[in-house]
Motif scaffolding. Structure first.
Motif, PDB file in Angstrom:
ATOM      1  N   PRO A   3      14.820  -0.491   1.164  1.00 56.33           N
ATOM      2  CA  PRO A   3      14.331   0.679   1.397  1.00 56.33           C
ATOM      3  C   PRO A   3      15.218   1.859   1.150  1.00 56.33           C
ATOM      4  O   PRO A   3      16.489   1.721   1.006  1.00 56.33           O
ATOM      5  CB  PRO A   3      14.437   0.550   3.064  1.00 56.33           C
ATOM      6  CG  PRO A   3      14.433  -0.728   3.211  1.00 56.33           C
ATOM      7  CD  PRO A   3      15.056  -1.350   2.288  1.00 56.33           C
ATOM      8  N   THR A  61       7.137   1.167  -4.851  1.00 55.92           N
ATOM      9  CA  THR A  61       6.258   1.287  -3.730  1.00 55.92           C
ATOM     10  C   THR A  61       4.877   1.087  -3.812  1.00 55.92           C
ATOM     11  O   THR A  61       4.190   0.253  -2.942  1.00 55.92           O
ATOM     12  CB  THR A  61       6.445   2.609  -3.044  1.00 55.92           C
ATOM     13  OG1 THR A  61       7.916   2.879  -3.038  1.00 55.92           O
ATOM     14  CG2 THR A  61       5.890   3.123  -1.876  1.00 55.92           C
ATOM     15  N   SER A  62       4.309   1.494  -4.845  1.00 55.94           N
ATOM     16  CA  SER A  62       2.733   1.229  -5.230  1.00 55.94           C
ATOM     17  C   SER A  62       2.754  -0.163  -5.317  1.00 55.94           C
ATOM     18  O   SER A  62       1.281  -0.706  -5.123  1.00 55.94           O
ATOM     19  CB  SER A  62       2.388   2.218  -6.278  1.00 55.94           C
ATOM     20  OG  SER A  62       3.167   1.746  -7.409  1.00 55.94           O
ATOM     21  N   TRP A  65       3.324   0.182   2.624  1.00 54.34           N
ATOM     22  CA  TRP A  65       3.246   1.525   2.147  1.00 54.34           C
ATOM     23  C   TRP A  65       3.872   2.279   3.345  1.00 54.34           C
ATOM     24  O   TRP A  65       3.020   3.088   3.986  1.00 54.34           O
ATOM     25  CB  TRP A  65       1.899   1.903   1.949  1.00 54.34           C
ATOM     26  CG  TRP A  65       1.674   1.738   0.336  1.00 54.34           C
ATOM     27  CD1 TRP A  65       1.628   0.344  -0.267  1.00 54.34           C
ATOM     28  CD2 TRP A  65       1.060   2.754  -0.618  1.00 54.34           C
ATOM     29  NE1 TRP A  65       1.102   0.474  -1.349  1.00 54.34           N
ATOM     30  CE2 TRP A  65       0.915   2.070  -1.947  1.00 54.34           C
ATOM     31  CE3 TRP A  65       0.953   3.947  -0.842  1.00 54.34           C
ATOM     32  CZ2 TRP A  65       0.561   2.605  -2.833  1.00 54.34           C
ATOM     33  CZ3 TRP A  65       0.673   4.687  -1.657  1.00 54.34           C
ATOM     34  CH2 TRP A  65       0.577   3.813  -2.992  1.00 54.34           C
ATOM     35  N   VAL A 110      11.105   4.451  -7.893  1.00 51.45           N
ATOM     36  CA  VAL A 110      10.413   4.321  -6.610  1.00 51.45           C
ATOM     37  C   VAL A 110       9.101   4.488  -6.255  1.00 51.45           C
ATOM     38  O   VAL A 110       8.605   3.555  -5.595  1.00 51.45           O
ATOM     39  CB  VAL A 110      11.191   5.573  -5.628  1.00 51.45           C
ATOM     40  CG1 VAL A 110      10.440   5.534  -4.353  1.00 51.45           C
ATOM     41  CG2 VAL A 110      12.561   5.317  -5.689  1.00 51.45           C
ATOM     42  N   TYR A 122       6.896  11.667  -3.119  1.00 55.40           N
ATOM     43  CA  TYR A 122       6.553  10.877  -4.392  1.00 55.40           C
ATOM     44  C   TYR A 122       5.176  10.898  -4.894  1.00 55.40           C
ATOM     45  O   TYR A 122       4.735  10.121  -5.535  1.00 55.40           O
ATOM     46  CB  TYR A 122       7.060   9.447  -4.281  1.00 55.40           C
ATOM     47  CG  TYR A 122       8.645   9.088  -4.184  1.00 55.40           C
ATOM     48  CD1 TYR A 122       9.488   9.425  -4.895  1.00 55.40           C
ATOM     49  CD2 TYR A 122       8.943   8.941  -2.695  1.00 55.40           C
ATOM     50  CE1 TYR A 122      10.823   9.289  -4.750  1.00 55.40           C
ATOM     51  CE2 TYR A 122      10.124   8.648  -2.445  1.00 55.40           C
ATOM     52  CZ  TYR A 122      11.279   8.809  -3.489  1.00 55.40           C
ATOM     53  OH  TYR A 122      12.561   8.698  -2.961  1.00 55.40           O
ATOM     54  N   SER A 124       4.095  -2.640  -3.552  1.00 56.63           N
ATOM     55  CA  SER A 124       4.519  -3.342  -2.534  1.00 56.63           C
ATOM     56  C   SER A 124       3.147  -3.301  -1.606  1.00 56.63           C
ATOM     57  O   SER A 124       2.249  -2.415  -1.704  1.00 56.63           O
ATOM     58  CB  SER A 124       5.467  -2.532  -1.851  1.00 56.63           C
ATOM     59  OG  SER A 124       5.781  -3.031  -0.621  1.00 56.63           O
ATOM     60  N   LEU A 166       8.408   9.614   1.846  1.00 52.17           N
ATOM     61  CA  LEU A 166       7.608   8.853   1.204  1.00 52.17           C
ATOM     62  C   LEU A 166       6.539   9.981   0.573  1.00 52.17           C
ATOM     63  O   LEU A 166       5.978   9.682  -0.727  1.00 52.17           O
ATOM     64  CB  LEU A 166       6.718   7.854   1.734  1.00 52.17           C
ATOM     65  CG  LEU A 166       5.527   7.248   0.935  1.00 52.17           C
ATOM     66  CD1 LEU A 166       6.113   6.088  -0.125  1.00 52.17           C
ATOM     67  CD2 LEU A 166       4.749   6.170   1.995  1.00 52.17           C
ATOM     68  N   PRO A 215       9.893   4.256   1.271  1.00 55.75           N
ATOM     69  CA  PRO A 215       9.920   4.316  -0.247  1.00 55.75           C
ATOM     70  C   PRO A 215      10.907   3.124  -0.554  1.00 55.75           C
ATOM     71  O   PRO A 215      11.852   2.629   0.096  1.00 55.75           O
ATOM     72  CB  PRO A 215      10.718   5.519  -0.542  1.00 55.75           C
ATOM     73  CG  PRO A 215      10.275   6.412   0.727  1.00 55.75           C
ATOM     74  CD  PRO A 215      10.171   5.564   1.790  1.00 55.75           C
ATOM     75  N   LEU A 216      10.701   2.605  -1.840  1.00 53.44           N
ATOM     76  CA  LEU A 216      11.730   1.384  -2.015  1.00 53.44           C
ATOM     77  C   LEU A 216      12.301   1.583  -3.526  1.00 53.44           C
ATOM     78  O   LEU A 216      11.828   2.108  -4.405  1.00 53.44           O
ATOM     79  CB  LEU A 216      10.776   0.065  -2.306  1.00 53.44           C
ATOM     80  CG  LEU A 216      10.053  -0.581  -0.926  1.00 53.44           C
ATOM     81  CD1 LEU A 216       9.326  -1.660  -1.421  1.00 53.44           C
ATOM     82  CD2 LEU A 216      10.878  -0.924   0.084  1.00 53.44           C
ATOM     83  N   TYR A 217      13.511   1.271  -3.591  1.00 56.26           N
ATOM     84  CA  TYR A 217      14.442   1.322  -4.907  1.00 56.26           C
ATOM     85  C   TYR A 217      15.199   0.186  -4.993  1.00 56.26           C
ATOM     86  O   TYR A 217      16.139  -0.084  -4.133  1.00 56.26           O
ATOM     87  CB  TYR A 217      15.134   2.666  -4.843  1.00 56.26           C
ATOM     88  CG  TYR A 217      15.974   2.654  -6.229  1.00 56.26           C
ATOM     89  CD1 TYR A 217      15.203   3.337  -7.337  1.00 56.26           C
ATOM     90  CD2 TYR A 217      17.139   2.739  -6.264  1.00 56.26           C
ATOM     91  CE1 TYR A 217      15.867   3.111  -8.678  1.00 56.26           C
ATOM     92  CE2 TYR A 217      17.884   2.777  -7.247  1.00 56.26           C
ATOM     93  CZ  TYR A 217      17.263   3.224  -8.646  1.00 56.26           C
ATOM     94  OH  TYR A 217      18.049   3.232  -9.755  1.00 56.26           O
TER      95      TYR A 217
END
Length: 546
Positions: free
Chosen positions: A56, A41-42, A47, A37, A65, A44, A62, A50-52
């Protein structure tokens, strides 16, 4: 002795937290998923969420992490090249170990202000030698950070309630800002359980004045003000889909269990995480109960400020396990917030033992329980050794060391060395932690992540080969593979269009689904590797053969 205790605490933290940081890759499920994640996210441009798997991910906020993002920045600064995933996992664990060390030092500081210098340092040593701290260092950074923030706020409110704060208003503001940061790090329950603990104590002690000193309504307004920006933006973007997950942060993605198992999980998780100090908790509670009664008989000595504070810490401990009982499917580390309270109570009891002021029978009962728990844990290790042959020698060594370390306090107590018996409660984790994290876990890595499968895939498949999967892969596979993953239940039609340059289709699936996958592909399947977590196979389809 007081001068040596800080050194003892630092030595305990080094021995329990540092061994094996780079011994294995990221572990399934929580550690590898957090790393993936943070990476997604970093990378993307947005910000906010969170992305997985490019979607989302509503598991926790967020800011939960943060430890992974800090580790990524730190690694880029220390090693500007292209470090491997093992180095990334080690740096991330080092950041979490620093948070865990800060929590132990904070616990010692709170204990020193409440129970005296020696009692505080002993409480920090107790926390540093509990199983929960190194376990959270390798699995649950969000809960670790939220626990640190929550106990920062608790320490400030304790000073206010006890009348020791030089500037009460500023101290209260600091406390509620810490709770607000815990809210944006791990969600509502990790931030609000401290207020529940204070409410428990003031209700039982019938101290309404103390509750007014806490000023909870204004504090909740401050917490909401800190949390509102991120939660408000997420609600505007995702609406009810996001809000339905918020109450269960930071474990909103866990598998749901039966609701009635909550109290049992709360008790069992707390006992496991506080090993081996759970055996001393009963003695600490009995000793504290003899020191304080809310209705005291005529002529009895007055309870001291430390006695009242110990019961407030006890109320905080019970409040900390309430979220564990409410979570629908909590992991073991969900009980971490209760450990500093348990450590403070144990530290005060150890201080009284060293003073010769504790009842001898309480310590004797604790040493017997510790020996019983150690024997049960050693037998469990021997049972696992008979099933996991690749790690059998290390598991036997771990079981033997654990057995001897847990019996040492009882043997010292039988010889009348009560002070030595109290100190030897630090021994089990001191002895077993290096064995567990440097020998046992590396040998059990095929059970803990998918690194073995990824290495076989990279050795066998062409660099740009797509991997076909019948279900969502384990997080460590998504983190380590660096390949295009196609997850579909229609394996046959998908395989016809996904052949690699060598004319083969690469498939990864769980061992339990092997018969189903072979049937769906309708072609001879070549098994490249079987591991406890995944099976790697490839298929040469007739169309690709021609």
């Amino acid at each position: 002795m007081r001068r040596l205790l800080p050194l003892v605490l630092l030595a305990l933290l080094a021995i329990t937290l540092l061994p094996g940081l780079a011994a294995v890759d990221a572990l399934d499920w929580r550690e590898a998923r957090d790393a993936e994640v943070a990476r997604a996210t970093s990378g993307s441009l947005e910000w906010v969420a969170p992305l997985y798997a490019n979607e989302p991910w509503f598991e926790k906020p967020l800011f939960g992490y943060t430890h992974e993002l800090v580790a990524t920045r730190l690694l880029r600064w220390l090693a500007p090249g292209a470090p491997n995933e093992l180095t990334e996992a080690a740096v991330s664990r080092a950041v979490r170990a620093a948070i865990a060390a800060a929590l132990a030092l904070l616990t010692a500081s709170i204990g020193a202000r409440c129970f005296g210098m020696r009692g505080g340092w002993l409480g920090g040593c107790a926390l540093a030698s509990m199983l929960g701290l190194p376990l959270a260092t390798r699995s649950d950074g969000a809960q670790l950070l939220a626990t640190l923030l929550a106990w920062l706020g608790i320490g400030a409110l304790l000073d206010v309630v006890r009348g020791r704060a030089a500037f009460p208003n500023l101290t209260r503001l600091f406390a509620y800002l810490a709770f607000g940061l815990a809210f944006v790090t791990a969600g509502p329950m990790p931030a609000l359980w401290p207020l529940l603990g204070f409410a428990f104590y003031f209700a039982l002690a019938r101290r309404q004045v103390g509750w007014r000193e806490v000023r909870p309504l204004g504090g909740i307004a401050i917490i909401a003000g800190v949390a509102l920006p991120w939660y408000g933006v997420m609600t505007a973007l995702f609406g009810g889909q996001f809000l339905a997950r918020v109450p269960w942060f930071p474990y909103a993605a866990e598998t749901r269990g039966a609701w009635f198992t909550g109290p049992l999980l709360a008790l069992s998780f707390t006992a496991v995480l506080s090993f081996p100090w759970a055996s001393l908790l009963g003695a600490s509670l009995r000793d504290a109960a003899m020191r304080l009664r809310f209705t005291r008989p005529v002529g009895a000595p007055d309870a001291t400020d430390a006695d009242h504070t110990s019961h407030l810490v006890l109320a905080l401990m019970f409040a900390a396990v309430v979220p564990v009982a409410l979570y629908p499917g909590p992991p073991l580390t969900a009980a971490l917030p209760a450990l500093p309270a348990m450590a403070l109570l144990c530290g005060r009891f150890l201080d009284r033992v060293l003073e010769g002021d504790a009842h001898p029978s309480h310590l004797t009962a604790a040493t017997r329980l510790a020996a019983l728990m150690g024997t049960a844990a050693a037998l469990l290790g021997l049972t696992l050794a008979s099933q996991l042959r690749e790690a059998a020698p290390s598991l036997r060594l771990l079981s033997a060391a654990l057995f001897l370390a847990c019996w040492a306090p009882l043997l010292a107590d039988l010889r009348g060395a009560r002070r030595l018996a109290a100190a030897l409660f630090m021994l089990p984790m001191l002895v077993t932690s290096p064995i567990l994290f440097t020998r046992v876990m590396p040998q059990l890595e095929p059970w803990l992540n998918t690194r073995e499968v990824v290495m076989a895939l990279n050795h066998t498949a062409p660099p740009n080969a797509t991997v076909l999967m019948p279900e969502e892969p384990p997080p460590s596979f998504r983190l380590l593979a660096h390949r295009n993953l196609v997850v579909t239940s229609a394996l046959g039609p998908a395989a016809a269009t996904l052949a690699a340059r060598d004319g083969r289709v690469y498939v990864v699936f769980r061992p339990a689904r092997e018969r189903e996958v072979v049937k769906a592909l309708r072609e001879p399947v070549e098994i490249l590797l079987r591991s406890p977590s995944l099976v790697l196979a490839r298929v040469l389809l007739p169309t690709t053969a021609r």
